[in-house]
Write a protein that holds these residues in place. Structure first.
Motif, PDB file in Angstrom:
ATOM      1  N   TYR A  27     -22.162   4.055  -1.155  1.00  0.00           N
ATOM      2  CA  TYR A  27     -21.051   4.052  -0.204  1.00  0.00           C
ATOM      3  C   TYR A  27     -21.493   3.364   1.077  1.00  0.00           C
ATOM      4  O   TYR A  27     -22.530   3.688   1.637  1.00  0.00           O
ATOM      5  N   SER A  28     -20.690   2.415   1.558  1.00  0.00           N
ATOM      6  CA  SER A  28     -20.998   1.706   2.793  1.00  0.00           C
ATOM      7  C   SER A  28     -20.199   2.319   3.924  1.00  0.00           C
ATOM      8  O   SER A  28     -18.971   2.317   3.890  1.00  0.00           O
ATOM      9  N   SER A  29     -20.891   2.832   4.939  1.00  0.00           N
ATOM     10  CA  SER A  29     -20.246   3.577   6.024  1.00  0.00           C
ATOM     11  C   SER A  29     -19.388   4.664   5.409  1.00  0.00           C
ATOM     12  O   SER A  29     -19.843   5.414   4.568  1.00  0.00           O
ATOM     13  N   ASP A  30     -18.100   4.749   5.764  1.00  0.00           N
ATOM     14  CA  ASP A  30     -17.233   5.783   5.208  1.00  0.00           C
ATOM     15  C   ASP A  30     -16.095   5.185   4.410  1.00  0.00           C
ATOM     16  O   ASP A  30     -15.005   5.740   4.327  1.00  0.00           O
ATOM     17  N   SER A  31     -16.314   4.050   3.817  1.00  0.00           N
ATOM     18  CA  SER A  31     -15.295   3.455   2.966  1.00  0.00           C
ATOM     19  C   SER A  31     -15.342   4.091   1.584  1.00  0.00           C
ATOM     20  O   SER A  31     -16.260   4.827   1.241  1.00  0.00           O
ATOM     21  N   VAL A  32     -14.320   3.803   0.783  1.00  0.00           N
ATOM     22  CA  VAL A  32     -14.222   4.363  -0.555  1.00  0.00           C
ATOM     23  C   VAL A  32     -14.602   3.300  -1.573  1.00  0.00           C
ATOM     24  O   VAL A  32     -13.942   2.276  -1.670  1.00  0.00           O
ATOM     25  N   PRO A  33     -15.674   3.526  -2.349  1.00  0.00           N
ATOM     26  CA  PRO A  33     -16.051   2.542  -3.371  1.00  0.00           C
ATOM     27  C   PRO A  33     -15.151   2.683  -4.593  1.00  0.00           C
ATOM     28  O   PRO A  33     -15.554   3.189  -5.642  1.00  0.00           O
ATOM     29  N   VAL A  34     -13.910   2.224  -4.462  1.00  0.00           N
ATOM     30  CA  VAL A  34     -12.914   2.430  -5.513  1.00  0.00           C
ATOM     31  C   VAL A  34     -13.395   1.872  -6.845  1.00  0.00           C
ATOM     32  O   VAL A  34     -13.265   2.506  -7.891  1.00  0.00           O
ATOM     33  N   THR A  55     -14.903  -1.020   8.399  1.00  0.00           N
ATOM     34  CA  THR A  55     -16.308  -0.595   8.379  1.00  0.00           C
ATOM     35  C   THR A  55     -16.408   0.921   8.374  1.00  0.00           C
ATOM     36  O   THR A  55     -17.262   1.498   7.699  1.00  0.00           O
ATOM     37  N   ASP A  56     -15.523   1.586   9.113  1.00  0.00           N
ATOM     38  CA  ASP A  56     -15.596   3.042   9.223  1.00  0.00           C
ATOM     39  C   ASP A  56     -14.638   3.770   8.294  1.00  0.00           C
ATOM     40  O   ASP A  56     -14.968   4.817   7.743  1.00  0.00           O
ATOM     41  N   ILE A  57     -13.432   3.232   8.129  1.00  0.00           N
ATOM     42  CA  ILE A  57     -12.383   3.994   7.453  1.00  0.00           C
ATOM     43  C   ILE A  57     -12.237   3.613   5.988  1.00  0.00           C
ATOM     44  O   ILE A  57     -11.926   4.443   5.152  1.00  0.00           O
ATOM     45  N   GLY A  58     -12.463   2.352   5.652  1.00  0.00           N
ATOM     46  CA  GLY A  58     -12.403   1.992   4.241  1.00  0.00           C
ATOM     47  C   GLY A  58     -11.937   0.577   4.013  1.00  0.00           C
ATOM     48  O   GLY A  58     -11.017   0.100   4.674  1.00  0.00           O
ATOM     49  N   SER A  59     -12.553  -0.089   3.040  1.00  0.00           N
ATOM     50  CA  SER A  59     -12.173  -1.444   2.677  1.00  0.00           C
ATOM     51  C   SER A  59     -11.104  -1.374   1.584  1.00  0.00           C
ATOM     52  O   SER A  59     -11.365  -1.615   0.409  1.00  0.00           O
ATOM     53  N   VAL A  60      -9.902  -0.993   1.998  1.00  0.00           N
ATOM     54  CA  VAL A  60      -8.794  -0.786   1.067  1.00  0.00           C
ATOM     55  C   VAL A  60      -7.555  -1.486   1.607  1.00  0.00           C
ATOM     56  O   VAL A  60      -7.446  -1.757   2.808  1.00  0.00           O
ATOM     57  N   PRO A  61      -6.570  -1.789   0.729  1.00  0.00           N
ATOM     58  CA  PRO A  61      -5.394  -2.552   1.166  1.00  0.00           C
ATOM     59  C   PRO A  61      -4.674  -1.976   2.371  1.00  0.00           C
ATOM     60  O   PRO A  61      -4.225  -2.725   3.233  1.00  0.00           O
ATOM     61  N   LEU A  62      -4.526  -0.649   2.464  1.00  0.00           N
ATOM     62  CA  LEU A  62      -3.792  -0.088   3.589  1.00  0.00           C
ATOM     63  C   LEU A  62      -4.436  -0.464   4.917  1.00  0.00           C
ATOM     64  O   LEU A  62      -3.749  -0.846   5.868  1.00  0.00           O
ATOM     65  N   PRO A  97       0.799  -1.235   0.000  1.00  0.00           N
ATOM     66  CA  PRO A  97       0.000   0.000   0.000  1.00  0.00           C
ATOM     67  C   PRO A  97       0.826   1.276   0.000  1.00  0.00           C
ATOM     68  O   PRO A  97       0.353   2.320  -0.454  1.00  0.00           O
ATOM     69  N   LEU A  98       2.060   1.219   0.521  1.00  0.00           N
ATOM     70  CA  LEU A  98       2.854   2.433   0.668  1.00  0.00           C
ATOM     71  C   LEU A  98       3.758   2.714  -0.523  1.00  0.00           C
ATOM     72  O   LEU A  98       4.126   3.872  -0.763  1.00  0.00           O
ATOM     73  N   VAL A  99       4.130   1.680  -1.269  1.00  0.00           N
ATOM     74  CA  VAL A  99       5.054   1.858  -2.394  1.00  0.00           C
ATOM     75  C   VAL A  99       4.442   1.370  -3.704  1.00  0.00           C
ATOM     76  O   VAL A  99       4.286   2.129  -4.662  1.00  0.00           O
ATOM     77  N   ALA A 100       4.101   0.080  -3.744  1.00  0.00           N
ATOM     78  CA  ALA A 100       3.648  -0.511  -5.006  1.00  0.00           C
ATOM     79  C   ALA A 100       2.345   0.099  -5.506  1.00  0.00           C
ATOM     80  O   ALA A 100       2.246   0.530  -6.660  1.00  0.00           O
ATOM     81  N   GLU A 101       1.341   0.158  -4.640  1.00  0.00           N
ATOM     82  CA  GLU A 101       0.021   0.637  -5.082  1.00  0.00           C
ATOM     83  C   GLU A 101       0.024   2.099  -5.502  1.00  0.00           C
ATOM     84  O   GLU A 101      -0.589   2.448  -6.521  1.00  0.00           O
ATOM     85  N   PRO A 102       0.716   3.004  -4.767  1.00  0.00           N
ATOM     86  CA  PRO A 102       0.726   4.403  -5.216  1.00  0.00           C
ATOM     87  C   PRO A 102       1.491   4.636  -6.516  1.00  0.00           C
ATOM     88  O   PRO A 102       1.246   5.624  -7.209  1.00  0.00           O
ATOM     89  N   TRP A 131      -7.925   7.434 -11.624  1.00  0.00           N
ATOM     90  CA  TRP A 131      -8.108   6.080 -11.089  1.00  0.00           C
ATOM     91  C   TRP A 131      -8.620   5.137 -12.177  1.00  0.00           C
ATOM     92  O   TRP A 131      -9.481   5.494 -12.980  1.00  0.00           O
ATOM     93  N   THR A 132      -8.073   3.929 -12.155  1.00  0.00           N
ATOM     94  CA  THR A 132      -8.535   2.850 -13.026  1.00  0.00           C
ATOM     95  C   THR A 132      -8.668   1.587 -12.181  1.00  0.00           C
ATOM     96  O   THR A 132      -8.271   1.576 -11.008  1.00  0.00           O
ATOM     97  N   ASP A 133      -9.206   0.540 -12.776  1.00  0.00           N
ATOM     98  CA  ASP A 133      -9.250  -0.732 -12.055  1.00  0.00           C
ATOM     99  C   ASP A 133      -7.843  -1.209 -11.735  1.00  0.00           C
ATOM    100  O   ASP A 133      -7.614  -1.921 -10.755  1.00  0.00           O
ATOM    101  N   ASP A 134      -6.898  -0.814 -12.558  1.00  0.00           N
ATOM    102  CA  ASP A 134      -5.516  -1.234 -12.386  1.00  0.00           C
ATOM    103  C   ASP A 134      -4.785  -0.377 -11.353  1.00  0.00           C
ATOM    104  O   ASP A 134      -3.903  -0.855 -10.653  1.00  0.00           O
ATOM    105  N   PHE A 135      -5.155   0.898 -11.250  1.00  0.00           N
ATOM    106  CA  PHE A 135      -4.468   1.810 -10.344  1.00  0.00           C
ATOM    107  C   PHE A 135      -5.463   2.700  -9.617  1.00  0.00           C
ATOM    108  O   PHE A 135      -6.309   3.340 -10.232  1.00  0.00           O
ATOM    109  N   ALA A 136      -5.318   2.754  -8.297  1.00  0.00           N
ATOM    110  CA  ALA A 136      -6.085   3.692  -7.469  1.00  0.00           C
ATOM    111  C   ALA A 136      -5.336   3.863  -6.156  1.00  0.00           C
ATOM    112  O   ALA A 136      -5.030   2.885  -5.476  1.00  0.00           O
ATOM    113  N   ASN A 137      -5.008   5.098  -5.822  1.00  0.00           N
ATOM    114  CA  ASN A 137      -4.261   5.390  -4.609  1.00  0.00           C
ATOM    115  C   ASN A 137      -5.171   6.108  -3.620  1.00  0.00           C
ATOM    116  O   ASN A 137      -5.380   7.320  -3.703  1.00  0.00           O
ATOM    117  N   VAL A 138      -5.714   5.357  -2.682  1.00  0.00           N
ATOM    118  CA  VAL A 138      -6.682   5.911  -1.733  1.00  0.00           C
ATOM    119  C   VAL A 138      -6.013   6.875  -0.754  1.00  0.00           C
ATOM    120  O   VAL A 138      -6.643   7.830  -0.274  1.00  0.00           O
TER     121      VAL A 138
END
Length: 728
Positions: free
Chosen positions: A611-618, A253-260, A174-179, A715-722
């Motif tokens: 949007y579910s709670s406060d997650s990001v629907p990437v 649930t509150d912050i986001g369903s993302v890799p980080l 999440p800190l190097v590869a994904e961004p 943002w694409t399906d391939d790349f998204a930096n939350v």
């Protein structure tokens, strides 16, 4: 024998541990890098629910058991030569699964179990490569035990190297590869690493089969572990595994369903292995036990909901730190109970079973048995029961010190309301008195009082009886009545409300985000809407928007969670759908997938409110998603995004998408007017169209201001930096 010693002497002393450490490090890096990578690939196909990651973890932990069991069996019954041949054959077969991808013919079926479909999707996409990788930790350690190298009689230090590789991989994603890179590029890099691993496995195996090696039979000095010992290993392993998933669910649930968010608890989980699976422990067991007591105390407060059901940033940090302290001691206890090298694979198999049961409990059992997130509280109670084990029993000094520190930490961070401090203080006093009066059984009192503490928290904080409390794969659901409103909550966020007096009205008035004064209502009551014939709503909620529909309009709703659809259509709960759109179809499934399969349906207005709670629907905020929306949008149609969010500024990726696709975009930040009407709350909405004329009268409305791109990467399906869209 002389020949063997000469053969051994020809090899540099450092070569063996370096080779094996490198092999196990790379294997673990690939193992834990693929978890967030493949889950990211899967998300657009099953939606962004927090339970996707929990289910993914169940898959990975289950396969890990299979890998450990496979390593245990082949090291017991096959020669090293046969082990090498079999393992490299499986490695070669795993190459056919690369590069990683979801099968082109796979599609989500809303009528089937989401958890089951997710598990099958992982099995078909990454099952064999992950199984090969999962077997390497015990297999490589067993091979090393045969080399006669440094510390060959106690090769558990290699597990530290393994978990260091896992930790670096998890944080690196999440800190190097994904961004920096897209999923496709990351996947090809992972494929190269998997090829390199094959060469290292071959070299390690060949070094283990030389004539100079010691056999396992020559080093056997310890009887087989008893059933009681194995159950203890499994129980200890269960606690940090289940706790990790409970904490992850609470955060996602509150912050986001993302890799980080997924990897932070898992990375700390692995870091604890690195810190304690070594001959040089980071601290004494007494010190680690004190941290365990502090962590349990904090987690007892968190999961009893005395901090409130919503996780703030500071309470999230406190929760993660408490989990780390708990896992650190649990894994140190596992290391202290480890057997000799000849029973190494038995130890790892048992440990993996305990960990996998933690995943099974959180992913399958708890959602089936409980209508709320009770698994965290239950795991804390199990962790408290560990205090009954002789090796874990704290001294009274440590116990009183830990309790005092818990009170100070919670008070200093001001994370508890005044009421909560009062309740917590009262329970803490009772706890002190209970412990003080049970001098000979301190640990018994602590275990039972922690359990009682969790129950008390639920009673005090969750007082009152909700009209509905239920749970699905996509989250928890609750309906309560307050201040004249019937309120529906999903996760920890309110997603809709109806005035109680309107339950019998012919046309109830939408409330909260959908209030008549808000931007969502402005769009659906505008002159543009009056001229519109077809309206699509992605994200049903309780169906409040339906009451802005007009007789000449054709409305379609899209909802991924069947339970939400049931709630919205049941007039005993809410009457928006039954009174305003009784015949409007609700299409079940992930809206993006459903829309992609629908032909001949075009909208004048398409609302994205999923949007579910406060997650990001990437997966709903990418170029590919927008291409689907535009295919179903008439030439002068309007896209409407409801982006109210506590943590993320979703307008930034939307602005970039608008610029990239040549769309006109407007945004409105509505502050609300709760002083005049409790149902008139603030909201944030973005509208987009192919051209300014398509916005109709909204284009000239001063409340809607132009949304410009910030110049960032689209943002694409391939790349998204939350990370880059966190509110500043």
């Amino acid at each position: 024998m002389v020949e063997a010693k000469t053969h051994l002497a020809t090899k540099p002393r450092w070569l063996t541990p370096v080779l094996f450490s490198t092999t196990i490090f790379l294997s673990a890096s690939l193992l834990f890098f693929v978890q967030p990578l493949f889950t990211k690939i899967v998300l657009p196909h099953v939606g962004g629910a927090p339970a996707v990651w929990t289910t993914a973890m169940l898959f990975f932990q289950t396969v890990l058991i299979g890998g450990y069991l496979y390593a245990h069996l082949i090291t017991r019954y096959l020669s090293v030569r046969a082990q090498i041949a079999l393992h490299l054959t499986l490695w070669a077969l795993a190459l056919f699964f690369l590069p990683l991808a979801v099968s082109a013919g796979w599609s989500y079926d809303a009528e089937q179990s989401t958890a089951g479909q997710t598990l099958l999707l992982f099995a078909a996409g990454v099952g064999l490569p992950f199984a090969v990788l999962s077997a390497n930790a015990p297999l490589i350690q067993t091979w090393y035990a045969r080399t006669g190298g440094y510390s060959a009689d106690d090769p558990y230090f290699l597990y530290g190297a393994s978990n260091l590789g896992s930790l670096i991989a998890l944080l690196g994603f999440p800190l190097v590869a994904e961004p920096l890179f897209g999923a496709t590029q990351i996947g090809w890099g992972w494929t190269v690493g998997f090829w390199a691993l094959g060469a290292l496995l071959l070299a390690s195996g060949l070094m283990a089969r030389g004539r100079h090696v010691r056999t396992v039979a020559q080093t056997q000095t310890q009887s087989a572990p008893s059933l009681k010992t194995r159950l203890l290993w499994a129980l200890i392993a269960f606690v940090p595994s289940s706790m990790m998933l409970a904490v992850t669910t609470k955060l996602t649930t509150d912050i986001g369903s993302v890799p980080l968010i997924w990897v932070i608890p898992l990375a700390l989980f692995l870091l604890t292995f690195v810190m304690v699976f070594t001959n040089r422990p980071v601290a004494s067991m007494a010190t680690l036990r004190l941290g365990y007591l502090i962590g349990l105390g904090v987690l007892a407060v968190v999961f009893s909901n005395l901090l409130g059901i919503h996780v703030s940033v500071w309470s999230a940090v406190l929760t993660v730190v408490a989990f780390f302290l708990t896992a650190l001691y649990a894994h140190a206890l596992l290391y202290s109970e480890r057997p000799s090298a000849e029973h190494l694979t038995t130890f790892y198999v048992t440990m993996s079973v305990g960990g996998a049961f933690g995943g099974f409990f959180n992913s399958i059992i708890a959602p089936s048995l409980f209508n709320e997130l009770h698994e965290g509280a239950i795991t804390v109670a199990v962790a408290a029961i560990l205090l009954l084990i002789r090796a874990v029993r704290p001294s009274r000094t440590a116990l009183f010190g830990a309790l005092a520190l818990v009170v100070v930490i919670l008070a200093k961070t001001t994370l508890i309301s005044t009421f909560g401090i009062f309740v917590f203080g009262a329970i803490a006093i009772v706890l002190f008195l209970a412990v003080a009066t049970t001098i000979r059984h301190t640990e018994h009192a602590l275990a039972w009082v922690i359990v009682g503490f969790l129950v008390a928290g639920q009673v005090f904080v969750n007082h009152g009886t909700p009209l509905l409390r239920d749970r699905s794969f996509f989250g928890t659901h609750k309906i309560v009545e307050q201040d004249g409103l019937r309120i529906y909550g999903n996760g920890t966020t309110t997603h809709g409300a109806q005035r109680i007096v309107d339950l019998t009205a012919d046309r109830p008035e939408p409330q909260l985000y959908y209030h008549r004064n808000g931007p969502m209502a402005q769009v659906l009551t505008s002159a543009k809407a009056d001229a519109s014939g077809t309206v699509g709503i992605v994200g049903l909620g309780i169906g409040a928007l339906a009451c802005y529909g007009q007789p000449h309009q054709d409305w379609h709703f899209y909802e991924i969670d069947a339970l939400v659809s049931d709630i919205a259509h049941d007039p005993s709960h809410f009457t928006f759908m039954s009174r305003c759109a009784p015949d409007a179809p609700t299409h079940l499934g992930d809206a993006r997938m459903v829309l992609a399969e629908q032909d001949g349906l075009s909208f004048d207005i398409l609302v994205i409110d999923a949007y579910s709670s406060d997650s990001v629907p990437v997966h709903l905020t990418t170029v590919e998603a927008f291409e689907i929306y535009l295919e179903h949008l008439n030439d002068d149609g309007v896209l409407v995004f409801h982006i109210s969010n506590r943590y993320y500024d979703i307008s930034r990726p939307l602005g970039r998408l608008a610029e990239t696709l040549g769309l006109e975009a407007r945004i409105q930040d509505y502050t609300g007017n709760t002083a005049a009407d409790p149902g008139d709350v603030g909201s944030r909405v973005v509208v987009l169209s192919r051209h300014s004329e398509g916005l109709g009268d909204l284009n000239a409305d001063p409340r809607w201001t132009p949304l410009a791109s910030d110049g960032g990467r689209v943002w694409t399906d391939d790349f998204a930096n939350v990370l880059e869209v966190l509110n500043r």
